[in-house]
Design a protein around this motif. Structure first.
Motif, mmCIF file in Angstrom:
data_model
loop_
_atom_site.group_PDB
_atom_site.id
_atom_site.type_symbol
_atom_site.label_atom_id
_atom_site.label_comp_id
_atom_site.label_asym_id
_atom_site.label_seq_id
_atom_site.Cartn_x
_atom_site.Cartn_y
_atom_site.Cartn_z
ATOM 1 N N HIS A 1 0.834 -1.202 0.000
ATOM 2 C CA HIS A 1 0.000 0.000 0.000
ATOM 3 C C HIS A 1 0.874 1.259 0.000
ATOM 4 O O HIS A 1 0.675 2.171 -0.809
ATOM 5 C CB HIS A 1 -0.951 0.030 1.198
ATOM 6 N N ASP A 2 1.812 1.300 0.919
ATOM 7 C CA ASP A 2 2.592 2.527 1.099
ATOM 8 C C ASP A 2 3.465 2.848 -0.113
ATOM 9 O O ASP A 2 3.566 4.003 -0.522
ATOM 10 C CB ASP A 2 3.476 2.430 2.357
ATOM 11 N N GLU B 1 -5.741 9.440 -0.271
ATOM 12 C CA GLU B 1 -6.083 8.022 -0.141
ATOM 13 C C GLU B 1 -7.179 7.555 -1.095
ATOM 14 O O GLU B 1 -7.095 6.464 -1.637
ATOM 15 C CB GLU B 1 -6.508 7.699 1.304
ATOM 16 N N HIS C 1 1.373 4.891 -2.830
ATOM 17 C CA HIS C 1 1.687 6.311 -2.635
ATOM 18 C C HIS C 1 2.864 6.841 -3.453
ATOM 19 O O HIS C 1 2.879 8.006 -3.824
ATOM 20 C CB HIS C 1 2.009 6.581 -1.156
#
Ligand code: PHE
Ligand code: FE
Length: 292
Positions: free
Chosen positions: A125-126, A171, A130
């Motif tokens: 996810h990170d 997000e 991102h």
């Protein structure tokens, strides 16, 4: 604000070594599996700038990216670095890192049982979610400004409002380019299910981004979003948030009621009025829960 000190083994700024050489083959294989699944799904759905950024992630070795290598590339592109942290960090630590163009990322990766759902952000996810957009100039500047804004919001007791801005943009944001909606929020692009749901499902509302509206809007942390906010571009988002002094906004917002997830207000400019069918069904099978 009282907050705990960094855990054993972490530095004063809560960072830890990524210890890239300690990942197991199974952990690298998990990354490859998630990476392959998302990169197949995303073209056409994700904002093109994300795909450009993905090239930065395609570092020489397959498997979980080495943060040092990743940081070298990002540094050249926009001056950002990626640093490892043990898990969620206190707000002031998080903002301080962002304000200095350091993106904090978890080092652990989900297990096969957590393929589609996990409660704490992992390295997939990170990093996959991102980091690609951190290679885009306006987006990179936005995240740094957000970190600076966070430090100010702490002084104004307005963290909850500012956290909503992060949630509904960084997000779970959508963006309109050449008349078409695309996903860009990390929570969406790193989720197989939500990458489809956010764009194609008739259930959620898709609402034109409005700064004040967004900071009043509560959100779900346990399931797909009931509304997505659509920006017109990263430059516009950056310009509006940088040029607005949030202090008077926070004071004004303190007097206005929150808007519930899934609720519409008369001023909303809608791209899609959702049926909310998905959320209603989910609610029937378990109690709702939404965060501030
Ligand atoms: N302009 C905001 C303030 O006055 C700071 C900010 C910039 C917040 C960008 C979020 C994003 O606090
Ligand atoms: Fe995230």
């Amino acid at each position: 604000m009282i907050h705990p000190r960094p855990p054993e083994g972490a530095a004063a700024d809560w960072t830890i070594p990524q210890a890239w050489e300690c990942y197991t083959p199974a952990e690298h294989a998990m990354w490859d599996r998630l990476f392959a699944r998302q990169s197949k799904l995303l073209p056409g759905r994700v904002v093109p700038a994300f795909l450009d950024g993905l090239d930065i992630l395609r570092i020489s070795r397959p498997g979980i990216p080495d943060f040092n290598e990743l940081s070298d590339r990002l540094m050249k592109a926009t001056g950002w670095r990626v640093v490892a942290v043990p898990g969620l960090v206190p707000d002031d630590v998080f903002f301080e890192h962002l304000a200095n163009r350091r993106f904090v990322a978890g080092r652990f990766i989900r297990t096969p049982e957590q393929l589609d759902y996990l409660e704490e952000p992992d390295v997939f996810h990170d990093v996959f979610g991102h980091v690609p957009l951190l290679s885009h100039r306006a987006f990179a500047d936005y995240i740094q400004a957000y970190g600076e804004g966070g430090l100010r919001a702490l002084e104004h007791g307005a963290i909850d409002r500012l956290a909503r801005l992060y949630w509904h943009t960084v997000e779970f944001g959508l963006i309109r380019e050449q008349g078409e909606l695309h996903i860009y929020g990390a929570g969406v692009v790193s989720s197989h299910g939500e990458s489809i749901f956010a764009l194609d499902d008739p259930s959620p509302h898709r609402i034109a981004f409005d700064l004040k509206r967004v900071m009043r809007t509560r959100y779900r942390i346990d399931d797909y979003q009931q509304n997505y906010f659509v920006i017109d571009g990263f430059d516009e988002l950056l310009r509006e948030t940088i040029e607005t002094d949030f202090a008077p906004l926070y004071a004004e917002l303190a007097k206005l009621p929150d808007i519930e997830a899934g609720e519409l207000i008369p001023e909303d400019r809608l791209y899609t009025r959702g049926t909310q069918e998905y959320a209603l069904k989910a609610r029937a099978s378990r109690p709702p829960s939404s965060a501030p």
